[in-house]
Design a protein around this motif. Structure first.
Motif, short mmCIF file in Angstrom:
data_model
loop_
_atom_site.label_atom_id
_atom_site.label_comp_id
_atom_site.label_asym_id
_atom_site.label_seq_id
_atom_site.Cartn_x
_atom_site.Cartn_y
_atom_site.Cartn_z
N ARG A 151 0.15 5.57 -0.34
CA ARG A 151 -0.79 6.66 -0.56
C ARG A 151 -0.55 7.27 -1.94
NH1 ARG A 151 -5.54 8.29 0.43
NH2 ARG A 151 -5.36 6.55 1.85
N ASN B 203 0.84 -1.19 0.00
CA ASN B 203 0.00 0.00 0.00
C ASN B 203 0.87 1.24 0.00
OD1 ASN B 203 -2.08 1.74 0.16
ND2 ASN B 203 -2.50 1.42 2.33
N LEU C 105 -5.19 -1.41 0.20
CA LEU C 105 -5.16 -0.71 -1.09
C LEU C 105 -6.30 -1.18 -1.98
CD1 LEU C 105 -3.40 1.12 -3.06
CD2 LEU C 105 -2.55 -1.02 -3.94
N GLU D 123 -9.60 0.24 -0.95
CA GLU D 123 -9.68 1.66 -1.30
C GLU D 123 -9.95 1.84 -2.79
OE1 GLU D 123 -8.57 4.25 1.00
OE2 GLU D 123 -8.97 5.86 -0.46
N ILE E 161 -2.15 5.16 -4.62
CA ILE E 161 -3.61 5.30 -4.66
C ILE E 161 -4.00 6.58 -5.39
CG2 ILE E 161 -5.66 5.71 -3.24
CD1 ILE E 161 -4.57 3.92 -1.14
N GLN F 110 -0.76 -5.06 3.45
CA GLN F 110 -1.22 -3.70 3.17
C GLN F 110 -1.95 -3.64 1.83
OE1 GLN F 110 -0.43 -0.53 4.86
NE2 GLN F 110 -0.24 -1.95 6.56
N GLY F 111 -1.68 -4.62 0.99
CA GLY F 111 -2.34 -4.67 -0.31
C GLY F 111 -3.85 -4.79 -0.18
#
Lengths: 417, 395
Positions: free
Chosen positions: A219, A217, A251, A254, A222, A247-248
């Motif tokens: 920011r 992930n 992501l 999101e 994204i 963390q994927g």
């Protein structure tokens, strides 16, 4: 100045306990801290920039020692030092220019009289200019003043115009501080808007019906993907989940909420999927001076897969991640080993991991490194807030953003490691 | 179907027949293109076919007799500025020759070629009777051209001359000043340049320290004063490392280096040049010096560097180059043969039949993709930075 002191200590503790996550947050808080350090720093009459630089350097050393792995701290400290040097220089040249003009207006008719001050002013300015520049072939033969001569030159400039008016001095010291704080504010602004700056370039890189692969992930990633989506590009994203912190998943969630077609794959499936991918876009922890990347663990594998299948490997990095150091031994020096609890539940393995009871050594070890080093030859493009750059161009950006004198800062913490 | 033409053999045979027929014409041909300059006519280079640069290097760095060493030691011991550089400049009736001056300076084994060139050019300024900057410039240009053409094989000589000319012709340091002070300033800078070159080695040694870690094995090829300085500093910093030295045929420069390292108590192992690939797996990094760094970011160095870099590249070992920035030259060799060949005699120990050709080239070109980093006094650079620096300077 107990206030700044307390702030610094507070921040050091936070860094040491790894309470601050992400290089952007760290960079921003470092810059804000340094701003308050500068604003509370009392400035002597002579060698003002020297006092500021010493203060910032002192704080910077503490911060770097608190978390040597978070390179953003060192980067921001060096950026601020560079800002101070630059502002001091521009003030000095402005003062000298004013002096030259004064002399010219005083004795308009006497041309010989004002030739000397102008000459010396030009010489001082030239010397200072060449001192700020990184060393180059061009300056090799010229009279290169030592780094110690810089504050000298500027303070002598200050002295000479202090001769005329002592009030000038206070205004100048105030002005230096003011300008520096202004510039640091700009830096903070830059850091907080770097996502948007990078995302703006998304449409140039992501095309219709493409398949993008990313890992973990970030920011920046994204924002980048969503910016392309907003511009009516339709594309698909493969997200490798990024073990052991997954963390994927965050992501993917999101991205789906923003209406992007998303596929989650395991990290080990990257090689299987890479042949269908048009571009790999990832975030970074830090970008080194040779164009290598310190990135979340697993990315080296992705980069190798991309190289194998000739898929472009694009790294998004805000300019605060640009680090003027070389990774001499990246596996050893610039990595961090995280808690094994990410990998294993303590309950299941508590028997094998019990250090207290057994003969002292256990058979089971867990290594959980946080970062990978991706060598520059695996990276195709860096997208920073100033545009797209080749890995071999990184040194140029470094020359723009940092002054060579401040790189020495690195030596102490590095040897302390 | 395409066949390789045998013309290169036939042509050569023809050439040999011609040479036997007209021996004097062959002697003339190599000298004819170089002319025009007054100094070149009395070219003191006794044998233009052998590279003077490599002769000097061999004399300085190859394994030599003990009395020569003592002599050299005495020369090093003296401070360079103590040596009276006064060649037959004013007192004797002989006209001042920049080449003699250059050779005078060059005799010191510790003085880099570029520094010797710049000092020689400085003495041109000193003995010059020019009264304007333009005259001085022309005079200098002549001198530097003759220096360059005297030994076309020395890259740092050319680079040093170019750098100094660039400094004289286009520098901000000379603005606003009258001719005499400008002249004295030039001389002063040229004198200081020796110091710069000495400092450069120190800077490079300092920069490279972080790359030498405890327990590493370093492969070194050839005798480079910078590399020696790097290793010396590392030894002084109590780093624990091992050095593999190649032999460095034919002038056996590696033997000399291993000698020096043994004196420093650094564990050192000698390899024959052909054992590089064999021992590459135990090597952590390759360290080489450079005769010249070219615009592509590649280096020109002693014969064998290219193959070592290739082996290192294929085994994923970093290749580090230590070179002072005055070795940056405005050359862009496209391949190995794209340079003025620097020849040197090779002693095989046995008589070679006259029909057997011998490759006597002393150096090769290593393209930038096989180099990892360059340690220079400008900092630690990637090969692509070199062209940038050169463009900045000479644009």
């Amino acid at each position: 100045m107990p206030d700044a002191h307390a702030l610094v200590n507070d921040f050091v503790i936070k860094l040491r306990k790894r309470k601050i996550e992400g290089s952007k947050a760290t960079a921003k808080q470092t810059a804000e801290l340094l701003r308050s350090v500068i604003s509370q720093q009392r400035i002597p009459h002579i060698n003002q920039s020297g006092a500021l630089i010493d203060a910032v350097k002192g704080v910077g050393e503490q911060l770097i020692a608190a978390n040597p792995v978070e390179l953003a701290v060192g980067n921001i400290v060096r950026r601020v030092l560079h800002i101070i040097r630059e502002e001091d220089l521009s003030l000095a040249t402005a003062a000298i220019g004013g002096l030259g003009l004064d002399a010219g207006s005083d004795d308009d008719n006497d041309v010989d009289g004002d030739e000397h001050p102008v000459l010396s002013a030009a010489a001082v300015a030239a010397a200072a200019r060449s001192a700020l520049r990184p060393p180059s072939l061009q300056t090799l033969l010229e009279d290169l003043p030592n780094s110690a001569a810089v504050p000298h030159a500027s303070s002598s400039g200050g002295d000479s115009d202090g001769k005329s008016k002592s009030a000038d001095k206070t205004s100048r010291s105030w002005k230096l501080k003011h300008n520096v704080i202004e510039a640091v504010n700009e830096l903070i602004q830059d850091i907080s808007t770097c996502h948007e700056q990078i995302a703006e370039q998304a449409v140039e890189h992501i095309h219709q019906n493409e398949v993008i692969l990313t890992l973990g992930n970030s920011r920046t990633v994204i924002e980048f993907l969503c910016a392309a989506k907003e511009k009516k590009r339709s594309f698909r994203v493969f997200v490798a989940e990024g073990a052991p912190r997954y963390q994927g998943h965050v992501l993917a969630k999101e991205l789906v909420s923003r209406g992007l077609q998303t596929t989650v794959i395991t990290d080990s499936a990257v090689f299987a999927m890479i042949s269908r991918v048009n571009m790999v876009i990832v975030g970074a922890h830090a970008v080194m001076a040779n164009g290598g990347v310190i990135a979340p663990v697993g990315l080296n594998m992705v980069a190798l897969a991309a190289k194998r299948h000739a898929v472009p490997f694009v790294v998004l990095a805000g300019i605060h991640k640009l680090c003027p150091l070389y990774p001499h031994n990246p596996e050893v020096l610039l990595n961090e080993l995280r808690s094994p609890s990410d990998l294993l539940d303590f309950g299941e393995f508590s028997d094998c991991m019990d250090f207290g009871s057994g003969a002292g050594s256990t058979l089971l070890h867990v290594v959980n490194p946080a970062f990978d080093y991706v060598p520059p030859k695996l990276v195709n493009l860096f997208i920073t807030d100033t545009g797209g750059h080749n890995p071999s161009y990184m040194y140029r950006l470094i020359a723009d953003y940092y002054s060579a004198d401040d790189l020495v800062l690195q030596r102490k913490p590095a040897s302390r490691n | 179907m395409w066949y390789r033409s045998a013309s290169f053999i036939l042509d050569k045979q023809q050439e040999e027949r011609d040479a036997v027929a007209r021996p004097e014409s062959r002697l003339l041909s190599p000298t004819s293109p170089i002319s025009s300059m007054a100094e070149t006519l009395q070219n003191p280079n006794p044998n233009p076919k052998i590279s003077a640069y490599y002769q000097t290097r061999a004399a300085h760095h190859a394994v030599v007799t003990s009395d020569w060493l003592a002599q050299a030691q005495a020369a090093v011991g003296q401070h360079p500025d103590d040596l009276p550089p006064e060649s037959p400049s004013v007192d004797s009736g002989k006209p001042f020759s920049v080449i003699d001056e250059f050779n005078n300076w060059r005799k010191q084994p510790d003085l880099a070629e570029a520094v010797a060139a710049i000092r020689a050019l400085a003495s041109v300024i000193r003995s010059s009777e020019a009264t304007t900057m333009m005259e001085l410039e022309i005079e200098l240009k002549k001198a530097s051209d003759s220096l360059k053409s005297w030994d076309t094989t020395s890259i740092s000589l050319t680079a040093g001359c170019d750098l100094f000319m660039r400094y004289v012709t286009r520098t901000s340091a000379l603005e606003y000043e009258d001719f005499n002070s400008a002249k004295s300033r030039l001389i002063e800078r040229a004198e200081k340049f020796g110091e710069i070159s000495y400092k450069a080695r120190k800077i490079i040694a300092m920069l490279s320290q972080e790359f030498i870690f405890d327990g590493c094995t370093i492969l070194v090829h050839g005798f480079s004063r910078v590399v020696l300085e790097v290793l010396k500093t590392a030894a002084e910093n109590r780093k624990l490392f091992r050095v593999l030295c190649t032999e460095g045929r034919p002038d056996r420069t590696g033997l000399r280096l291993s000698n020096e390292l043994a004196k420093l108590d650094v564990p050192v192992k000698l390899l024959i040049d052909s054992a590089v690939a064999y021992s590459m797996d135990e090597v952590d990094m390759v360290f080489v010096g450079a005769d010249g760094v070219v615009e592509s970011g590649g280096i020109i160095n002693m014969m064998g560097t290219y193959q070592i870099a290739l082996v290192a590249h294929s085994m994923n070992k970093p290749v580090y180059v230590a070179a002072e920035s005055y070795k940056f030259a405005r050359l862009y060799p496209l391949d190995q043969k794209d340079m003025a060949p620097a020849l040197r005699p090779i002693d095989f120990g046995v008589p070679i039949p006259s029909k057997v050709e011998v490759e006597t080239s002393a150096r090769d070109y290593t393209p930038p993709q096989y180099l990892t980093l360059l340690f220079t006094d400008l900092g630690v650079l990637t090969p692509s930075v070199v062209s940038d620096e050169l463009i900045q300077l000479y644009l």
